[in-house]
Motif scaffolding. Structure first.
Motif, mmCIF file in Angstrom:
data_model
loop_
_atom_site.group_PDB
_atom_site.id
_atom_site.type_symbol
_atom_site.label_atom_id
_atom_site.label_comp_id
_atom_site.label_asym_id
_atom_site.label_seq_id
_atom_site.Cartn_x
_atom_site.Cartn_y
_atom_site.Cartn_z
ATOM 1 N N ILE A 19 0.846 -1.203 0.000
ATOM 2 C CA ILE A 19 0.000 0.000 0.000
ATOM 3 C C ILE A 19 0.879 1.251 0.000
ATOM 4 O O ILE A 19 0.652 2.184 -0.769
ATOM 5 N N ALA A 20 1.886 1.265 0.875
ATOM 6 C CA ALA A 20 2.761 2.444 0.974
ATOM 7 C C ALA A 20 3.466 2.704 -0.364
ATOM 8 O O ALA A 20 3.494 3.844 -0.855
ATOM 9 N N GLU A 21 4.020 1.637 -0.951
ATOM 10 C CA GLU A 21 4.759 1.823 -2.210
ATOM 11 C C GLU A 21 3.820 2.308 -3.317
ATOM 12 O O GLU A 21 4.193 3.121 -4.155
ATOM 13 N N ARG A 22 2.592 1.818 -3.288
ATOM 14 C CA ARG A 22 1.628 2.231 -4.315
ATOM 15 C C ARG A 22 1.194 3.685 -4.110
ATOM 16 O O ARG A 22 1.072 4.457 -5.076
ATOM 17 N N LEU A 23 0.975 4.073 -2.859
ATOM 18 C CA LEU A 23 0.526 5.446 -2.617
ATOM 19 C C LEU A 23 1.607 6.465 -2.992
ATOM 20 O O LEU A 23 1.285 7.582 -3.410
ATOM 21 N N VAL A 24 2.866 6.082 -2.877
ATOM 22 C CA VAL A 24 3.947 6.986 -3.318
ATOM 23 C C VAL A 24 3.828 7.227 -4.827
ATOM 24 O O VAL A 24 4.008 8.357 -5.305
ATOM 25 N N LYS A 25 3.455 6.179 -5.566
ATOM 26 C CA LYS A 25 3.256 6.357 -7.025
ATOM 27 C C LYS A 25 2.090 7.306 -7.293
ATOM 28 O O LYS A 25 2.010 7.904 -8.367
ATOM 29 N N GLU A 26 1.172 7.422 -6.330
ATOM 30 C CA GLU A 26 0.035 8.350 -6.456
ATOM 31 C C GLU A 26 0.387 9.706 -5.840
ATOM 32 O O GLU A 26 -0.506 10.505 -5.539
ATOM 33 N N ASN A 27 1.694 9.931 -5.608
ATOM 34 C CA ASN A 27 2.201 11.224 -5.096
ATOM 35 C C ASN A 27 1.928 11.502 -3.627
ATOM 36 O O ASN A 27 1.944 12.659 -3.207
ATOM 37 N N TYR A 28 1.645 10.456 -2.854
ATOM 38 C CA TYR A 28 1.503 10.637 -1.404
ATOM 39 C C TYR A 28 2.868 10.617 -0.744
ATOM 40 O O TYR A 28 3.749 9.851 -1.143
ATOM 41 N N HIS A 29 3.028 11.430 0.292
ATOM 42 C CA HIS A 29 4.114 11.218 1.243
ATOM 43 C C HIS A 29 3.610 10.172 2.225
ATOM 44 O O HIS A 29 2.446 10.228 2.645
ATOM 45 N N VAL A 30 4.463 9.227 2.582
ATOM 46 C CA VAL A 30 3.970 8.111 3.406
ATOM 47 C C VAL A 30 4.766 7.956 4.696
ATOM 48 O O VAL A 30 5.994 8.088 4.722
ATOM 49 N N ALA A 31 4.024 7.659 5.772
ATOM 50 C CA ALA A 31 4.632 7.330 7.058
ATOM 51 C C ALA A 31 4.619 5.813 7.190
ATOM 52 O O ALA A 31 3.552 5.199 7.239
ATOM 53 N N ILE A 32 5.821 5.226 7.205
ATOM 54 C CA ILE A 32 5.953 3.776 7.358
ATOM 55 C C ILE A 32 5.996 3.507 8.855
ATOM 56 O O ILE A 32 7.021 3.732 9.511
ATOM 57 N N ALA A 33 4.873 3.054 9.400
ATOM 58 C CA ALA A 33 4.732 2.906 10.855
ATOM 59 C C ALA A 33 4.651 1.427 11.206
ATOM 60 O O ALA A 33 3.731 0.737 10.763
ATOM 61 N N ASP A 34 5.615 0.959 11.995
ATOM 62 C CA ASP A 34 5.654 -0.476 12.288
ATOM 63 C C ASP A 34 6.324 -0.722 13.634
ATOM 64 O O ASP A 34 7.111 0.100 14.111
ATOM 65 N N ILE A 35 6.048 -1.863 14.200
ATOM 66 C CA ILE A 35 6.687 -2.249 15.462
ATOM 67 C C ILE A 35 8.123 -2.714 15.223
ATOM 68 O O ILE A 35 8.942 -2.736 16.152
ATOM 69 N N ASP A 36 8.432 -3.078 13.983
ATOM 70 C CA ASP A 36 9.748 -3.625 13.617
ATOM 71 C C ASP A 36 10.575 -2.522 12.939
ATOM 72 O O ASP A 36 10.325 -2.166 11.780
ATOM 73 N N GLU A 37 11.556 -2.004 13.665
ATOM 74 C CA GLU A 37 12.343 -0.885 13.137
ATOM 75 C C GLU A 37 13.130 -1.271 11.883
ATOM 76 O O GLU A 37 13.255 -0.481 10.949
ATOM 77 N N VAL A 38 13.654 -2.490 11.868
ATOM 78 C CA VAL A 38 14.527 -2.902 10.750
ATOM 79 C C VAL A 38 13.756 -2.902 9.434
ATOM 80 O O VAL A 38 14.188 -2.336 8.416
ATOM 81 N N THR A 39 12.574 -3.515 9.440
ATOM 82 C CA THR A 39 11.803 -3.592 8.185
ATOM 83 C C THR A 39 11.224 -2.226 7.822
ATOM 84 O O THR A 39 11.174 -1.861 6.643
ATOM 85 N N ALA A 40 10.790 -1.471 8.837
ATOM 86 C CA ALA A 40 10.223 -0.149 8.548
ATOM 87 C C ALA A 40 11.276 0.740 7.876
ATOM 88 O O ALA A 40 10.992 1.422 6.883
ATOM 89 N N LYS A 41 12.497 0.710 8.403
ATOM 90 C CA LYS A 41 13.574 1.531 7.825
ATOM 91 C C LYS A 41 13.893 1.080 6.404
ATOM 92 O O LYS A 41 14.093 1.894 5.501
#
Ligand SMILES: NC(=O)C1=CN([C@@H]2O[C@H](COP(=O)(O)OP(=O)(O)OC[C@H]3O[C@@H](n4cnc5c(N)ncnc54)[C@H](O)[C@@H]3O)[C@@H](O)[C@H]2O)C=CC1
Ligand SMILES: CC(=O)C(C)=O
Length: 258
Positions: A19-41
């Protein structure tokens, strides 16, 4: 900042990441929010390599109300506003009703139900402050439309999310805030791998046979990809969906649990 801003919880992998990667293609700025820092980064870095400055990562446990409110404040501080909040983070465990562990049930309800509640509260608070509406999208499930053996706690949580979303939609409509949900069937992610492995273990079959049994129930003949779900979410946040609220959209390829 002229681009729209979306928070996607649980976007360090699986459906949330797509979803995040797709919304960036739609010109959204995205907040990747997750409990897992490694994957979120990693997801955030990957997006910024292609569109620098479009992603930031945030580490939180959505079960903590304060953390979810802090997340919204930090994102608004970093990107200027909020347009979309996607309550995607969710967990599951597979067990019989009789053997289901009380601590696991509590944690699952805390993450899936309360986490979604906090996300709706925090997003609606910010949207009301901004005064020009907003979109809230919740991850429900086919298991939240029809109960499923060995998924009792999970299924109950997803029914709750649909009820919560419908109630919020009615209450928030006068502020121009829409609330909808997506109900995937079988999506190939690490969560689904766990479900098939654990279900197979309980049934005494192999994970491959379990997976095939499930796929055999899908009218379209294949599981969904995370991108299939991202397509629907992209529609739900689009201008074309501005008059849709209180709905949950099945993305199950024509599947029904038996
Ligand atoms: N994969 C499937 O077949 C289906 C999934 N869903 C729902 O879609 C959503 C996403 O599922 P998947 O991508 O498959 O799951 P996944 O397990 O592959 O990814 C979930 C992400 O959420 C994060 N997360 C877990 N607990 C968290 C917490 N307390 N706070 C913040 N982040 C947390 C994880 O670290 C992970 O990055 C979930 O709500 C799930 O219930 C619904 C129907 C089918
Ligand atoms: C993970 C999930 O929601 C299903 C339907 O399997």
């Amino acid at each position: 900042m002229s681009n729209k801003v979306a928070i996607i919880t649980g976007s360090g992998r699986g459906i949330g990441r797509a979803i995040a990667e797709r919304l960036v293609k739609e010109n959204y700025h995205v907040a990747i929010a997750d409990i897992d820092e490694v994957t979120a980064k990693a997801v955030s870095d990957g997006i910024n390599k292609v569109r620098n400055g479009f992603a930031k990562y945030y580490v939180l446990d959505v079960a903590s109300r304060q953390s979810v409110f802090d997340l919204v404040d930090r994102v608004v501080n970093d990107f200027g506003r909020l347009d979309v909040f996607i309550n995607n983070a969710g967990i599951a465990f597979i067990d019989t009703i009789v053997a289901s562990d009380p601590d696991k049930i509590e944690r699952l309800f805390d993450v899936n139900i309360k986490g979604t509640f906090w996300g709706i509260q925090a997003a609606a608070t910010q949207f009301k402050k901004q005064g020009d509406g907003g979109r809230i999208i919740n991850a429900a499930s086919l298991a939240g439309v029809e109960g499923s053996a060995l998924q009792s706690a999970y299924s109950a949580s997803k029914f709750a999310i649909r009820g919560l979303g419908q109630s919020a939609a009615k209450e928030l409509a006068s502020d121009g805030i829409t609330v909808n949900a997506y109900d995937p069937g079988i999506v190939l992610t690490p969560l689904r791998d766990y479900i098939d492995e654990r279900t197979a273990q309980i049934k005494g079959i192999t994970p491959a046979v379990q997976r095939q049994n499930v796929v055999n129930e899908i009218a379209l003949g294949r599981p969904a990809s995370p991108e299939d779900v991202a397509d629907v979410v992209t529609f739900l946040v689009s201008e074309s969906a501005k008059y849709i609220t209180g709905q949950s959209i099945l993305i199950d390829g024509g599947m029904r649990f038996h």
